[in-house]
Design an enzyme around this catalytic site. Structure first.
Site, PDB file in Angstrom:
ATOM      1  N   ASP A 196       0.816  -1.218   0.000  1.00 25.71           N
ATOM      2  CA  ASP A 196       0.000   0.000   0.000  1.00 25.71           C
ATOM      3  C   ASP A 196       0.850   1.269   0.000  1.00 25.71           C
ATOM      4  O   ASP A 196       0.479   2.274   0.590  1.00 25.71           O
ATOM      5  CB  ASP A 196      -0.976   0.001   1.188  1.00 25.71           C
ATOM      6  CG  ASP A 196      -1.740  -1.298   1.259  1.00 25.71           C
ATOM      7  OD1 ASP A 196      -2.308  -1.690   0.239  1.00 25.71           O
ATOM      8  OD2 ASP A 196      -1.738  -1.942   2.329  1.00 25.71           O
ATOM      9  N   LYS A 252       2.000   2.076  -5.158  1.00 26.61           N
ATOM     10  CA  LYS A 252       2.726   1.602  -6.349  1.00 26.61           C
ATOM     11  C   LYS A 252       1.879   1.728  -7.618  1.00 26.61           C
ATOM     12  O   LYS A 252       2.394   2.005  -8.686  1.00 26.61           O
ATOM     13  CB  LYS A 252       3.119   0.119  -6.186  1.00 26.61           C
ATOM     14  CG  LYS A 252       4.087  -0.140  -5.057  1.00 26.61           C
ATOM     15  CD  LYS A 252       4.486  -1.605  -5.004  1.00 26.61           C
ATOM     16  CE  LYS A 252       3.384  -2.535  -4.545  1.00 26.61           C
ATOM     17  NZ  LYS A 252       2.951  -2.377  -3.153  1.00 26.61           N
ATOM     18  N   GLY A 305      -3.992  -4.851  -4.154  1.00 24.00           N
ATOM     19  CA  GLY A 305      -5.058  -3.905  -4.478  1.00 24.00           C
ATOM     20  C   GLY A 305      -4.440  -2.576  -4.823  1.00 24.00           C
ATOM     21  O   GLY A 305      -3.770  -1.966  -4.004  1.00 24.00           O
ATOM     22  N   HIS A 306      -4.586  -2.168  -6.068  1.00 20.36           N
ATOM     23  CA  HIS A 306      -4.075  -0.867  -6.484  1.00 20.36           C
ATOM     24  C   HIS A 306      -5.260  -0.023  -6.936  1.00 20.36           C
ATOM     25  O   HIS A 306      -6.154  -0.534  -7.595  1.00 20.36           O
ATOM     26  CB  HIS A 306      -3.134  -1.013  -7.691  1.00 20.36           C
ATOM     27  CG  HIS A 306      -1.883  -1.775  -7.387  1.00 20.36           C
ATOM     28  ND1 HIS A 306      -1.141  -2.384  -8.361  1.00 20.36           N
ATOM     29  CD2 HIS A 306      -1.254  -1.993  -6.224  1.00 20.36           C
ATOM     30  CE1 HIS A 306      -0.091  -2.967  -7.793  1.00 20.36           C
ATOM     31  NE2 HIS A 306      -0.144  -2.742  -6.501  1.00 20.36           N
ATOM     32  N   GLN A 313       2.304  -6.513  -3.325  1.00 18.35           N
ATOM     33  CA  GLN A 313       2.657  -6.549  -1.900  1.00 18.35           C
ATOM     34  C   GLN A 313       3.960  -5.761  -1.704  1.00 18.35           C
ATOM     35  O   GLN A 313       4.134  -4.763  -2.367  1.00 18.35           O
ATOM     36  CB  GLN A 313       2.769  -7.988  -1.356  1.00 18.35           C
ATOM     37  CG  GLN A 313       1.448  -8.730  -1.289  1.00 18.35           C
ATOM     38  CD  GLN A 313       1.038  -9.316  -2.623  1.00 18.35           C
ATOM     39  OE1 GLN A 313       1.801  -9.992  -3.268  1.00 18.35           O
ATOM     40  NE2 GLN A 313      -0.173  -9.032  -3.028  1.00 18.35           N
TER      41      GLN A 313
HETATM   42  P1  IMP Z   1      -2.259 -12.980   2.317  1.00 16.07           P
HETATM   43  O1  IMP Z   1      -1.294 -12.489   1.300  1.00 16.07           O
HETATM   44  O2  IMP Z   1      -3.695 -12.741   1.976  1.00 16.07           O
HETATM   45  O3  IMP Z   1      -2.006 -14.407   2.688  1.00 16.07           O
HETATM   46  O4  IMP Z   1      -2.012 -12.133   3.656  1.00 16.07           O
HETATM   47  C1  IMP Z   1      -0.802 -12.209   4.397  1.00 16.07           C
HETATM   48  C2  IMP Z   1      -0.410 -10.833   4.935  1.00 16.07           C
HETATM   49  O5  IMP Z   1      -0.042  -9.994   3.856  1.00 16.07           O
HETATM   50  C3  IMP Z   1      -1.538 -10.096   5.658  1.00 16.07           C
HETATM   51  O6  IMP Z   1      -0.972  -9.317   6.688  1.00 16.07           O
HETATM   52  C4  IMP Z   1      -2.109  -9.186   4.587  1.00 16.07           C
HETATM   53  O7  IMP Z   1      -2.775  -8.082   5.120  1.00 16.07           O
HETATM   54  C5  IMP Z   1      -0.833  -8.797   3.860  1.00 16.07           C
HETATM   55  N1  IMP Z   1      -1.041  -8.430   2.456  1.00 16.07           N
HETATM   56  C6  IMP Z   1      -1.240  -9.267   1.417  1.00 16.07           C
HETATM   57  N2  IMP Z   1      -1.332  -8.583   0.272  1.00 16.07           N
HETATM   58  C7  IMP Z   1      -1.167  -7.297   0.580  1.00 16.07           C
HETATM   59  C8  IMP Z   1      -1.113  -6.091  -0.206  1.00 16.07           C
HETATM   60  O8  IMP Z   1      -1.218  -6.101  -1.438  1.00 16.07           O
HETATM   61  N3  IMP Z   1      -0.939  -4.922   0.484  1.00 16.07           N
HETATM   62  C9  IMP Z   1      -0.762  -4.905   1.831  1.00 16.07           C
HETATM   63  N4  IMP Z   1      -0.776  -6.000   2.593  1.00 16.07           N
HETATM   64  C10 IMP Z   1      -0.974  -7.186   1.979  1.00 16.07           C
END
Ligand code: IMP
Length: 442
Positions: A15, A18, A42-43, A225
């Site tokens: 977040d 990007k 999520g962008h 991420q």
């Molecule tokens: P998962 O990727 O859904 O398995 O989540 C694992 C961790 O990564 C959690 O803390 C999520 O909130 C975080 N996370 C996953 N994708 C994103 C992203 O695109 N932005 C911010 N945090 C993320």
């Protein structure tokens, strides 16, 4: 020899903004490529006042000249992909002939989402705060040879056989969690419709990208991420299911590492994170709540409120080192306007009682606090350490319309210059607002 392949990577917990940077850079790119993660990303891109939330399709999609590639390292939820394809088709954005999806991509299937949620519920207080999108279970199926790929979707009989086999096993596990099992026939019906929309975009993206590299096309690899969530280099298990560092460009898209040129690290002017896990510079007070509101720190994917805190340069420095960042983009600096004092974390101190993987471990004996680098911390140390802060005076002016660095308030310039000096990496771009045109190029 200058390379035409550049990578963009988030240097914090995601977040960082990007999407907007990719959208800006995509103007000069022939290809924008996703190479890891799934729709946990999520962008949001704002163009002509319209907001586009994106989870799977690369953020370059709104620049008609850019080809968009979802390469093999990405895992795909067909429903999400189809809803994005339909959103753009409805708005007249042409995708045929410019969206390419690898048949090596693994699928996120209904049981992955159910298992993700079931594990999270079972963890109770110790839950990780995943996005619930089935990311961990889908990547673990990939690693344990239980995954099903888009490749199988091309051969429906093979897909049905594998899907039935996997669902039966997963339903047994779901039963132990007392979760409603997956209805095989209903899901197969849904998937058979979704596949018809997706298959026309499926191709061998390896060949496509090899050719693009050989022809010196401009290619932007869009990291999702961020480094602090990397499966290996995060404080595991507070991680995501994929490697998020630029090394993943090789395994996730087949582009050899020596072809990679610039690596742009995106640094938000403060820090945010969603989900559980240690966050050394977190602000849980009124100021934190203000930053959340002002920075609209609510997840694009799950709508969850993001935790916020001061910029943590100790962590960002590590992220830049492990990623080989060659230039920096600073985002959301405008959110700090109006603050009297702003802090930056420039190091960590660990109480003498905590056992760490610190190279300075021997100093524990002296009862002095240890300075400890980010890389030596596991989640226990990160929870217990004390950040060392440097304090800056703030600025009051609205900076969203500023186009030249020298026109920024002096205190804002000092804040940015300090980041550049601390990291030893040039800052190339400063984003001063959510809109496409709100940025300063250096
Ligand atoms: P998962 O990727 O859904 O398995 O989540 C694992 C961790 O990564 C959690 O803390 C999520 O909130 C975080 N996370 C996953 N994708 C994103 C992203 O695109 N932005 C911010 N945090 C993320």
């Amino acid at each position: 020899m200058p390379s035409n392949v550049s990578v963009i990577v988030g240097t914090q917990w995601g977040d960082e903004g990007k999407g907007k940077i990719v959208d800006l850079l995509a103007e000069s790119k022939d290809y924008v490529v996703r190479f890891q993660g799934g729709n946990n990303a999520g962008h949001t891109i704002v163009v002509n006042g319209k907001k586009y939330p994106l989870h799977l399709i690369p953020s370059g999609v709104l620049n008609p000249k850019a080809n968009c590639v979802i390469a093999n390292g990405v895992i795909i939820d067909l429903e999400v992909l189809v809803s994005e394809i339909e959103m753009f088709t409805k708005d007249g954005v042409k995708l045929a002939g410019r969206l390419f999806i690898s048949d090596r991509c693994h699928l996120i299937l209904p049981y992955h989402k159910a298992l993700d949620l079931a594990y999270e519920n079972a963890r109770g207080k110790g839950k990780l705060g995943t996005t619930g999108r089935g990311i961990g279970p889908a990547y673990s199926d990939k690693a344990s040879y239980n995954g099903i790929r888009i490749y199988e979707l091309k051969n429906w009989d093979l897909f049905v056989e594998k899907f039935k086999f996997q669902t039966k096993i997963k339903n047994e596990i779901l039963k132990t969690f007392k979760v409603t099992p997956i209805n095989i026939n209903k899901e197969l019906e849904k998937i058979s419709e979704l596949r018809k929309i997706v298959l026309p975009f499926v191709t061998d993206t390896f060949q496509l990208l090899q050719k693009a590299v050989a022809q010196k096309k401009n290619i932007l690899m869009e990291g999702a991420q961020a480094v602090m969530l990397d499966l290996d280099f995060s404080p595991y298990p507070y991680s995501t299911g994929s490697n998020t560092i630029p090394g993943m460009v090789n395994t996730g898209a087949g582009i050899p590492i020596q072809k990679i040129g610039d690596i742009l690290g995106v640094v938000k002017a403060y820090t945010s994170r969603v989900g559980s896990g240690p966050f050394p510079t977190e602000l849980t007070d009124k100021l934190g709540a203000e930053l959340q509101q002002k920075g609209a720190e609510f997840g694009t994917t799950t709508g969850r409120t993001r935790r916020v805190g001061w910029l943590d340069l100790e962590a960002v420095k590590f992220a830049c080192e492990v990623s080989g960042v060659t230039e920096i983009a600073i985002t959301k600096i405008d959110i700090l306007s109006g603050l009297k004092k702003i802090k930056i974390c420039v190091g960590y101190e660990l109480p003498p009682s905590v056992i760490a993987r610190s190279p300075e471990r021997s100093r524990r004996m002296t009862k002095q606090p240890n300075k400890i680098p980010y890389s030596s911390c596991g989640y226990v140390e990160l929870e217990k350490l004390t950040p060392i802060y440097k304090e800056f005076s703030g600025w009051k002016e609205d900076i969203m319309k500023v186009k030249n660095f020298k026109d920024l308030p002096k205190n804002c310039q000092d804040y940015i210059k300090f980041i550049e000096k601390f990291l030893g990496i040039p800052i190339k771009l400063i984003s001063t607002g959510p809109k496409r045109e709100e940025y300063i190029s250096i």
